[in-house]
Design an enzyme around this catalytic site. Structure first.
Site, short mmCIF file in Angstrom:
data_model
loop_
_atom_site.label_atom_id
_atom_site.label_comp_id
_atom_site.label_asym_id
_atom_site.label_seq_id
_atom_site.Cartn_x
_atom_site.Cartn_y
_atom_site.Cartn_z
N HIS A 119 43.66 36.31 37.78
CA HIS A 119 42.71 35.74 36.83
C HIS A 119 43.14 34.31 36.52
O HIS A 119 44.29 33.93 36.74
CB HIS A 119 42.67 36.59 35.56
CG HIS A 119 41.89 37.84 35.73
ND1 HIS A 119 42.19 39.00 35.06
CD2 HIS A 119 40.81 38.13 36.50
CE1 HIS A 119 41.32 39.95 35.40
NE2 HIS A 119 40.49 39.44 36.28
N THR A 161 42.02 31.48 44.06
CA THR A 161 43.44 31.82 44.21
C THR A 161 43.92 31.44 45.61
O THR A 161 44.97 30.83 45.77
CB THR A 161 43.67 33.33 43.94
OG1 THR A 161 43.22 33.64 42.62
CG2 THR A 161 45.12 33.70 44.09
N GLY A 171 36.32 35.98 42.53
CA GLY A 171 36.15 37.30 41.93
C GLY A 171 34.78 37.52 41.30
O GLY A 171 34.09 38.50 41.61
N ASP A 193 36.33 40.27 44.54
CA ASP A 193 37.08 41.50 44.24
C ASP A 193 36.51 42.66 45.04
O ASP A 193 37.26 43.49 45.58
CB ASP A 193 37.01 41.83 42.75
CG ASP A 193 37.67 40.79 41.87
OD1 ASP A 193 38.56 40.06 42.35
OD2 ASP A 193 37.31 40.71 40.68
N ASP A 203 44.66 39.13 33.46
CA ASP A 203 44.82 38.59 32.11
C ASP A 203 44.28 39.64 31.14
O ASP A 203 43.07 39.75 30.95
CB ASP A 203 44.05 37.28 31.98
CG ASP A 203 44.11 36.70 30.58
OD1 ASP A 203 44.82 37.27 29.72
OD2 ASP A 203 43.45 35.68 30.35
N HIS A 244 33.19 39.72 34.97
CA HIS A 244 33.01 40.63 36.12
C HIS A 244 33.91 41.85 36.00
O HIS A 244 34.35 42.41 37.01
CB HIS A 244 33.25 39.87 37.43
CG HIS A 244 34.64 39.34 37.58
ND1 HIS A 244 35.17 38.37 36.78
CD2 HIS A 244 35.61 39.67 38.45
CE1 HIS A 244 36.41 38.12 37.15
NE2 HIS A 244 36.70 38.90 38.17
N ASP A 291 33.61 44.79 38.38
CA ASP A 291 34.17 44.58 39.71
C ASP A 291 35.68 44.78 39.71
O ASP A 291 36.25 45.34 40.64
CB ASP A 291 33.86 43.17 40.22
CG ASP A 291 32.38 42.93 40.43
OD1 ASP A 291 31.60 43.90 40.40
OD2 ASP A 291 32.01 41.76 40.63
N ARG A 332 40.07 51.01 40.91
CA ARG A 332 39.73 52.39 41.28
C ARG A 332 39.92 52.62 42.78
O ARG A 332 40.48 53.63 43.20
CB ARG A 332 38.29 52.71 40.87
CG ARG A 332 37.91 54.17 41.18
CD ARG A 332 36.49 54.52 40.75
NE ARG A 332 36.32 54.37 39.32
CZ ARG A 332 35.51 53.47 38.74
NH1 ARG A 332 34.78 52.66 39.48
NH2 ARG A 332 35.42 53.41 37.44
#
Length: 135
Positions: free
Chosen positions: A12, A41, A59, A64, A84, A91, A94, A100
């Site tokens: 993040h 990133t 993201g 993501d 963070d 989002h 996402d 998950r």
């Protein structure tokens, strides 16, 4: 796991500098991995650390989920996602989906520097055992 560890790197906004410093500190490990990252990133890692990696969308624009797809297809072995926890993310669904899919597919996931350190130690052990098998 493939012979070359495949690692996704995500952070993040308020954690991007932490990730850059972390990767720099463990460059000896990361330079021996196939790396994936979300757009911002990934661009920062390319610019600041001079790493070769594959970047996806940012993201919030679906990056993501793109990395989640790689995980679901067994194309990623480890995920370092410096989150963070104090800032709401637009989002968040996402982000939750990515976490998950790591759980569903039993992929090691680090969400802070302490767990990232543990993952890098494991990746380093894997690389060392791969090197010793070549002799």
């Amino acid at each position: 796991m493939s012979k070359i560890p495949r690692v996704a790197l995500i952070a993040h906004d308020k954690k991007k500098i932490d990730l850059i410093m972390f990767v720099r500190e463990h460059l000896d490990v990361f330079k021996n991995c196939r790396l994936y990252a979300t757009s911002t990133t990934g661009n920062l890692l390319k610019e600041k650390v001079k790493l070769e990696l594959t970047s996806f969308k940012s993201g919030p624009l679906g990056g993501d989920l793109q990395i989640g797809s790689l995980i679901a297809n067994d194309e990623v072995d480890f995920v370092i996602f410096l989150r963070d926890p104090l800032t709401a993310q637009p989002h968040e669904p996402d982000v939750t989906a990515l976490l998950r899919v790591c759980d569903v597919h039993n992929k090691p996931l680090a969400t802070n520097l302490a767990t990232a350190e543990a993952l890098v130690m494991e990746i380093g052990r894997f690389l060392d055992s791969s090197d010793s098998g070549k002799e």
